[in-house]
Design a protein around this motif. Structure first.
Motif, PDB file in Angstrom:
ATOM      1  N   THR A 144       8.757  45.140  -6.975  1.00 48.72           N
ATOM      2  CA  THR A 144       8.487  44.126  -7.992  1.00 48.72           C
ATOM      3  C   THR A 144       8.066  44.790  -9.295  1.00 48.72           C
ATOM      4  O   THR A 144       7.294  45.749  -9.283  1.00 48.72           O
ATOM      5  CB  THR A 144       7.373  43.176  -7.506  1.00 48.72           C
ATOM      6  OG1 THR A 144       7.753  42.602  -6.270  1.00 48.72           O
ATOM      7  CG2 THR A 144       7.112  42.074  -8.528  1.00 48.72           C
ATOM      8  N   PRO A 145       8.553  44.310 -10.449  1.00 50.45           N
ATOM      9  CA  PRO A 145       8.098  44.854 -11.745  1.00 50.45           C
ATOM     10  C   PRO A 145       6.588  44.785 -11.863  1.00 50.45           C
ATOM     11  O   PRO A 145       5.949  43.805 -11.453  1.00 50.45           O
ATOM     12  CB  PRO A 145       8.790  43.948 -12.762  1.00 50.45           C
ATOM     13  CG  PRO A 145      10.011  43.449 -12.057  1.00 50.45           C
ATOM     14  CD  PRO A 145       9.614  43.296 -10.615  1.00 50.45           C
ATOM     15  N   ARG A 146       6.010  45.831 -12.413  1.00 44.93           N
ATOM     16  CA  ARG A 146       4.567  45.978 -12.435  1.00 44.93           C
ATOM     17  C   ARG A 146       3.893  45.042 -13.447  1.00 44.93           C
ATOM     18  O   ARG A 146       2.771  44.556 -13.204  1.00 44.93           O
ATOM     19  CB  ARG A 146       4.214  47.432 -12.768  1.00 44.93           C
ATOM     20  CG  ARG A 146       2.745  47.779 -12.637  1.00 44.93           C
ATOM     21  CD  ARG A 146       2.248  47.651 -11.199  1.00 44.93           C
ATOM     22  NE  ARG A 146       3.018  48.476 -10.274  1.00 44.93           N
ATOM     23  CZ  ARG A 146       2.807  49.765 -10.069  1.00 44.93           C
ATOM     24  NH1 ARG A 146       1.836  50.384 -10.730  1.00 44.93           N
ATOM     25  NH2 ARG A 146       3.525  50.425  -9.192  1.00 44.93           N
ATOM     26  N   ALA A 147       4.524  44.765 -14.588  1.00 44.93           N
ATOM     27  CA  ALA A 147       3.875  43.994 -15.655  1.00 44.93           C
ATOM     28  C   ALA A 147       3.432  42.603 -15.194  1.00 44.93           C
ATOM     29  O   ALA A 147       2.274  42.205 -15.441  1.00 44.93           O
ATOM     30  CB  ALA A 147       4.789  43.905 -16.865  1.00 44.93           C
ATOM     31  N   PRO A 148       4.270  41.816 -14.515  1.00 45.64           N
ATOM     32  CA  PRO A 148       3.797  40.492 -14.078  1.00 45.64           C
ATOM     33  C   PRO A 148       2.647  40.566 -13.090  1.00 45.64           C
ATOM     34  O   PRO A 148       1.732  39.728 -13.128  1.00 45.64           O
ATOM     35  CB  PRO A 148       5.050  39.890 -13.423  1.00 45.64           C
ATOM     36  CG  PRO A 148       6.202  40.621 -14.018  1.00 45.64           C
ATOM     37  CD  PRO A 148       5.700  42.004 -14.257  1.00 45.64           C
ATOM     38  N   LEU A 149       2.655  41.575 -12.219  1.00 44.00           N
ATOM     39  CA  LEU A 149       1.560  41.725 -11.263  1.00 44.00           C
ATOM     40  C   LEU A 149       0.257  42.060 -11.972  1.00 44.00           C
ATOM     41  O   LEU A 149      -0.810  41.533 -11.636  1.00 44.00           O
ATOM     42  CB  LEU A 149       1.893  42.821 -10.246  1.00 44.00           C
ATOM     43  CG  LEU A 149       3.039  42.540  -9.265  1.00 44.00           C
ATOM     44  CD1 LEU A 149       3.316  43.770  -8.411  1.00 44.00           C
ATOM     45  CD2 LEU A 149       2.711  41.339  -8.381  1.00 44.00           C
ATOM     46  N   THR A 150       0.325  42.940 -12.964  1.00 40.75           N
ATOM     47  CA  THR A 150      -0.874  43.304 -13.719  1.00 40.75           C
ATOM     48  C   THR A 150      -1.403  42.117 -14.503  1.00 40.75           C
ATOM     49  O   THR A 150      -2.630  41.902 -14.589  1.00 40.75           O
ATOM     50  CB  THR A 150      -0.555  44.470 -14.671  1.00 40.75           C
ATOM     51  OG1 THR A 150      -0.043  45.572 -13.921  1.00 40.75           O
ATOM     52  CG2 THR A 150      -1.786  44.909 -15.430  1.00 40.75           C
ATOM     53  N   LEU A 151      -0.504  41.334 -15.099  1.00 41.48           N
ATOM     54  CA  LEU A 151      -0.913  40.164 -15.871  1.00 41.48           C
ATOM     55  C   LEU A 151      -1.603  39.134 -14.981  1.00 41.48           C
ATOM     56  O   LEU A 151      -2.570  38.486 -15.407  1.00 41.48           O
ATOM     57  CB  LEU A 151       0.308  39.541 -16.552  1.00 41.48           C
ATOM     58  CG  LEU A 151       0.045  38.366 -17.496  1.00 41.48           C
ATOM     59  CD1 LEU A 151      -0.812  38.796 -18.674  1.00 41.48           C
ATOM     60  CD2 LEU A 151       1.358  37.757 -17.972  1.00 41.48           C
ATOM     61  N   ARG A 152      -1.130  39.017 -13.723  1.00 36.87           N
ATOM     62  CA  ARG A 152      -1.671  37.998 -12.822  1.00 36.87           C
ATOM     63  C   ARG A 152      -2.944  38.465 -12.106  1.00 36.87           C
ATOM     64  O   ARG A 152      -3.914  37.701 -11.976  1.00 36.87           O
ATOM     65  CB  ARG A 152      -0.596  37.635 -11.791  1.00 36.87           C
ATOM     66  CG  ARG A 152      -1.020  36.603 -10.752  1.00 36.87           C
ATOM     67  CD  ARG A 152      -1.130  35.215 -11.359  1.00 36.87           C
ATOM     68  NE  ARG A 152      -1.496  34.220 -10.377  1.00 36.87           N
ATOM     69  CZ  ARG A 152      -0.621  33.486  -9.680  1.00 36.87           C
ATOM     70  NH1 ARG A 152       0.687  33.637  -9.899  1.00 36.87           N
ATOM     71  NH2 ARG A 152      -1.022  32.577  -8.813  1.00 36.87           N
ATOM     72  N   PHE A 153      -2.950  39.722 -11.656  1.00 35.52           N
ATOM     73  CA  PHE A 153      -4.039  40.194 -10.791  1.00 35.52           C
ATOM     74  C   PHE A 153      -4.909  41.289 -11.415  1.00 35.52           C
ATOM     75  O   PHE A 153      -5.870  41.738 -10.794  1.00 35.52           O
ATOM     76  CB  PHE A 153      -3.468  40.715  -9.464  1.00 35.52           C
ATOM     77  CG  PHE A 153      -2.729  39.674  -8.686  1.00 35.52           C
ATOM     78  CD1 PHE A 153      -3.409  38.695  -7.985  1.00 35.52           C
ATOM     79  CD2 PHE A 153      -1.343  39.663  -8.672  1.00 35.52           C
ATOM     80  CE1 PHE A 153      -2.723  37.736  -7.263  1.00 35.52           C
ATOM     81  CE2 PHE A 153      -0.652  38.703  -7.950  1.00 35.52           C
ATOM     82  CZ  PHE A 153      -1.335  37.728  -7.250  1.00 35.52           C
ATOM     83  N   GLY A 154      -4.574  41.733 -12.614  1.00 37.33           N
ATOM     84  CA  GLY A 154      -5.365  42.786 -13.227  1.00 37.33           C
ATOM     85  C   GLY A 154      -4.832  44.168 -12.888  1.00 37.33           C
ATOM     86  O   GLY A 154      -3.907  44.338 -12.084  1.00 37.33           O
ATOM     87  N   PRO A 155      -5.445  45.225 -13.459  1.00 36.22           N
ATOM     88  CA  PRO A 155      -4.921  46.585 -13.295  1.00 36.22           C
ATOM     89  C   PRO A 155      -5.232  47.225 -11.937  1.00 36.22           C
ATOM     90  O   PRO A 155      -4.632  48.228 -11.574  1.00 36.22           O
ATOM     91  CB  PRO A 155      -5.607  47.357 -14.424  1.00 36.22           C
ATOM     92  CG  PRO A 155      -6.891  46.626 -14.648  1.00 36.22           C
ATOM     93  CD  PRO A 155      -6.595  45.179 -14.386  1.00 36.22           C
ATOM     94  N   GLU A 156      -6.195  46.668 -11.184  1.00 34.57           N
ATOM     95  CA  GLU A 156      -6.612  47.317  -9.930  1.00 34.57           C
ATOM     96  C   GLU A 156      -5.470  47.377  -8.914  1.00 34.57           C
ATOM     97  O   GLU A 156      -5.313  48.387  -8.212  1.00 34.57           O
ATOM     98  CB  GLU A 156      -7.807  46.567  -9.336  1.00 34.57           C
ATOM     99  CG  GLU A 156      -8.342  47.147  -8.030  1.00 34.57           C
ATOM    100  CD  GLU A 156      -8.928  48.534  -8.180  1.00 34.57           C
ATOM    101  OE1 GLU A 156      -9.208  49.173  -7.152  1.00 34.57           O
ATOM    102  OE2 GLU A 156      -9.117  48.985  -9.328  1.00 34.57           O
ATOM    103  N   LEU A 157      -4.682  46.342  -8.816  1.00 32.05           N
ATOM    104  CA  LEU A 157      -3.574  46.324  -7.862  1.00 32.05           C
ATOM    105  C   LEU A 157      -2.588  47.445  -8.157  1.00 32.05           C
ATOM    106  O   LEU A 157      -2.163  48.177  -7.257  1.00 32.05           O
ATOM    107  CB  LEU A 157      -2.883  44.963  -7.890  1.00 32.05           C
ATOM    108  CG  LEU A 157      -1.646  44.824  -6.990  1.00 32.05           C
ATOM    109  CD1 LEU A 157      -2.010  45.048  -5.530  1.00 32.05           C
ATOM    110  CD2 LEU A 157      -0.995  43.451  -7.186  1.00 32.05           C
ATOM    111  N   GLY A 158      -2.207  47.599  -9.416  1.00 34.53           N
ATOM    112  CA  GLY A 158      -1.278  48.661  -9.789  1.00 34.53           C
ATOM    113  C   GLY A 158      -1.877  50.045  -9.557  1.00 34.53           C
ATOM    114  O   GLY A 158      -1.173  50.980  -9.150  1.00 34.53           O
ATOM    115  N   ARG A 159      -3.181  50.187  -9.810  1.00 32.47           N
ATOM    116  CA  ARG A 159      -3.823  51.479  -9.596  1.00 32.47           C
ATOM    117  C   ARG A 159      -3.802  51.865  -8.127  1.00 32.47           C
ATOM    118  O   ARG A 159      -3.524  53.024  -7.773  1.00 32.47           O
ATOM    119  CB  ARG A 159      -5.263  51.432 -10.113  1.00 32.47           C
ATOM    120  CG  ARG A 159      -5.978  52.776 -10.082  1.00 32.47           C
ATOM    121  CD  ARG A 159      -7.355  52.669 -10.729  1.00 32.47           C
ATOM    122  NE  ARG A 159      -8.268  51.930  -9.897  1.00 32.47           N
ATOM    123  CZ  ARG A 159      -9.055  52.471  -8.962  1.00 32.47           C
ATOM    124  NH1 ARG A 159      -9.018  53.791  -8.769  1.00 32.47           N
ATOM    125  NH2 ARG A 159      -9.869  51.742  -8.244  1.00 32.47           N
TER     126      ARG A 159
END
Length: 504
Positions: free
Chosen positions: A205-220
């Motif tokens: 899944t593209p990272r930008a929508p996930l970061t916008l929805r759940f914040g940067p911790e998930l991507g980290r």
């Protein structure tokens, strides 16, 4: 590339309780009760409780009603934390210089460059898990190139140990559930609402929508699991450990510079050891790089020492293994295992020569990865396989001597091997025997030497007898064979024949 081991203790709390109170029957289910106001629930259960259908989070009253005889014990998070800390310190002394607690139920350690001392990663993991199981602690372990992947694999797979080679992390974690991402429960619930079930779904899944929805911790967390972002392990240190640090205003990287500062650290460490009357048995050099990553080198000695020149040599011999990366900003040298060291005066005697010290030779072999160093010593036992055992290369003499009444073979097999024999019962030596598919005709024989069982060890050996013969075949090879039993009474043995050793 780092190699990270994650050790998971699925029933640490209940295992700690059983170890503290051995009187609890093994088949008695245990439920650990946590409280919040008037609410009481199961915060931990053991295997027998799980087999009865109990689950973590279940109300305590319901669990008590479902399982008769359930041992309900109040939770003690402090005792659990201390138990995990003791296990972590033990792993620090045995396996790696970089070990940390992975709260609340695990240990994490960087074993880069240390696994060869245990015979490789597979043997290291199996040995580690087996040592925990022998002490009543259920454990699983996984090793990969990242902390996040090892953490998730140790808690998801059914096997006790798992080894993931470099480059195989993404494939190994793709099917793991998202609950193993080490993010908060609200984020996990939100992801499930959106239809995400596995880590592989998030990777695609593209990272930008996930970061916008759940914040940067998930991507980290995802990047840490994949190795895109470093996740350094802050090693645990005992309170009384002797550790010397050197921080640099400008990062260093040249081999000569590293060697110079290692020598200075060793000198300071030995001065501290001298003040305490201790000698080092295991020293760890931690290399702190500017990119917030660690590298560790471990040097062990067969006996306690504080010889500056020798300890410096042990580390300098392995300097080529240090990867400075973008530069080293700090060096730390810690004595992770020390023992008392008494000063001894060496008296020169022109007549009685001193025995050579093989300690340095043992140290060199051990630090190069020769991990099965041992010496054989006799044991007070008539049974051949029990009359010898392995001890450390420089262990104290036991004072026992080898028996000289009857000859013993140079090579004793790990287990006696069955042979087919033609012999006249009960006391005659074999005429011929077949071993490993080859028939050998006996030309000479000596015996029998009768060895009785050790009745004080096992009831099955009350009447046990072995009759040993030393035989020589047509090719001149000498063998040590025996018959189980006296050749008359079946209570003394099966009357089968075995080959136990060879003299060549």
């Amino acid at each position: 590339m780092p190699r990270v081991v994650s050790v998971y203790f699925p029933t640490l709390t209940t295992d700690r309780i059983r170890r503290a109170d051995p009187s609890i029957p093994a088949d008695t289910p245990i439920g650990v009760i946590s409280r919040s106001g008037s609410k009481r629930w199961l915060s931990a259960i053991d295997t027998p409780a799980a087999k009865h259908g109990l689950k973590i989070g279940m109300p305590a009253s319901k669990a008590q009603a479902l399982v008769q005889g359930l041992a309900m014990i109040d939770a003690d998070p402090v005792a659990d934390g201390l138990a995990l800390e003791r296990l972590t310190l033990w792993a620090l002394s045995q396996y790696s210089p970089v070990v940390a607690m992975d709260n609340p139920d695990g240990i994490v350690m960087d074993t880069e460059g240390a696994d060869h001392l245990q015979g490789g990663e597979e043997l290291m993991l199996s040995g580690l898990v087996n040592r925990f199981h022998a002490r009543g602690l259920a454990a699983k372990a996984a090793v990969s190139s990242t902390w996040g992947a090892s953490h998730a694999l140790a808690r998801s797979l059914t096997t006790r140990t798992t080894v993931i080679l470099n480059g195989g992390v993404e494939a190994s974690i793709a099917r793991l559930p998202i609950a193993l991402l080490r993010v908060d429960s609200e984020t996990i619930q939100g992801l499930r609402t959106l239809g995400f079930r596995s880590v592989g779904d998030l990777i695609k899944t593209p990272r930008a929508p996930l970061t916008l929805r759940f914040g940067p911790e998930l991507g980290r967390r995802l990047d840490q699991m994949l190795g895109v972002v470093a996740e350094p392990i802050q090693p645990i240190r005992p309170e009384n450990i002797i550790e010397i640090h050197r921080t640099f205003a400008e990062p260093i990287g040249a081999t000569e510079t590293i060697a110079k500062y290692i020598s200075q650290l060793v000198q300071k460490l030995c001065r501290q050891l001298q003040r305490t009357g201790m000698g080092v048995r295991r020293a760890d050099l931690l290399v702190h790089r500017v990119d917030n990553t660690f590298q560790a080198l471990r040097a062990g000695t067969a006996k306690p020492v504080r010889d500056v020149a020798w300890l410096t040599k042990l580390f300098k011999d392995r300097i080529e293994k240090i990867d400075p990366g973008f530069g080293i900003e700090k060096l730390s040298l810690a004595a992770t295992l020390v023992e008392p060291l008494d000063e001894k005066q060496i008296i020169s005697d022109l007549v009685d020569q001193q025995m050579p010290d093989v300690g340095p030779f043992v140290d060199i072999l051990g630090n190069r990865g020769v991990y099965h160093l041992y010496r054989m010593t006799p044991v007070a036992s008539d049974v051949p396989e029990r009359s010898v055992r392995r001890i450390l290369p420089l262990a104290e003499e036991t004072g026992l001597t080898w028996p000289l009444i009857w000859p013993r073979p140079i090579r004793l097999l790990a287990q006696p091997e069955g042979i087919d024999v033609i012999a006249l019962m009960p006391d005659h030596p074999p005429v011929s025997f077949t071993w490993r598919g080859k028939r050998r005709k006996v030309k000479q024989a000596d015996g029998p030497e009768r060895i009785f069982g050790e009745w004080w060890q096992r009831t099955s050996e009350w009447a046990a007898v072995r009759d040993y013969f030393t035989v020589v075949d047509e090719a001149g090879e000498r063998y040590w064979i025996y018959r189980s039993g006296d050749g008359v009474n079946l209570e003394t043995g099966t009357h089968r024949w075995f080959l136990h050793g060879t003299f060549t």
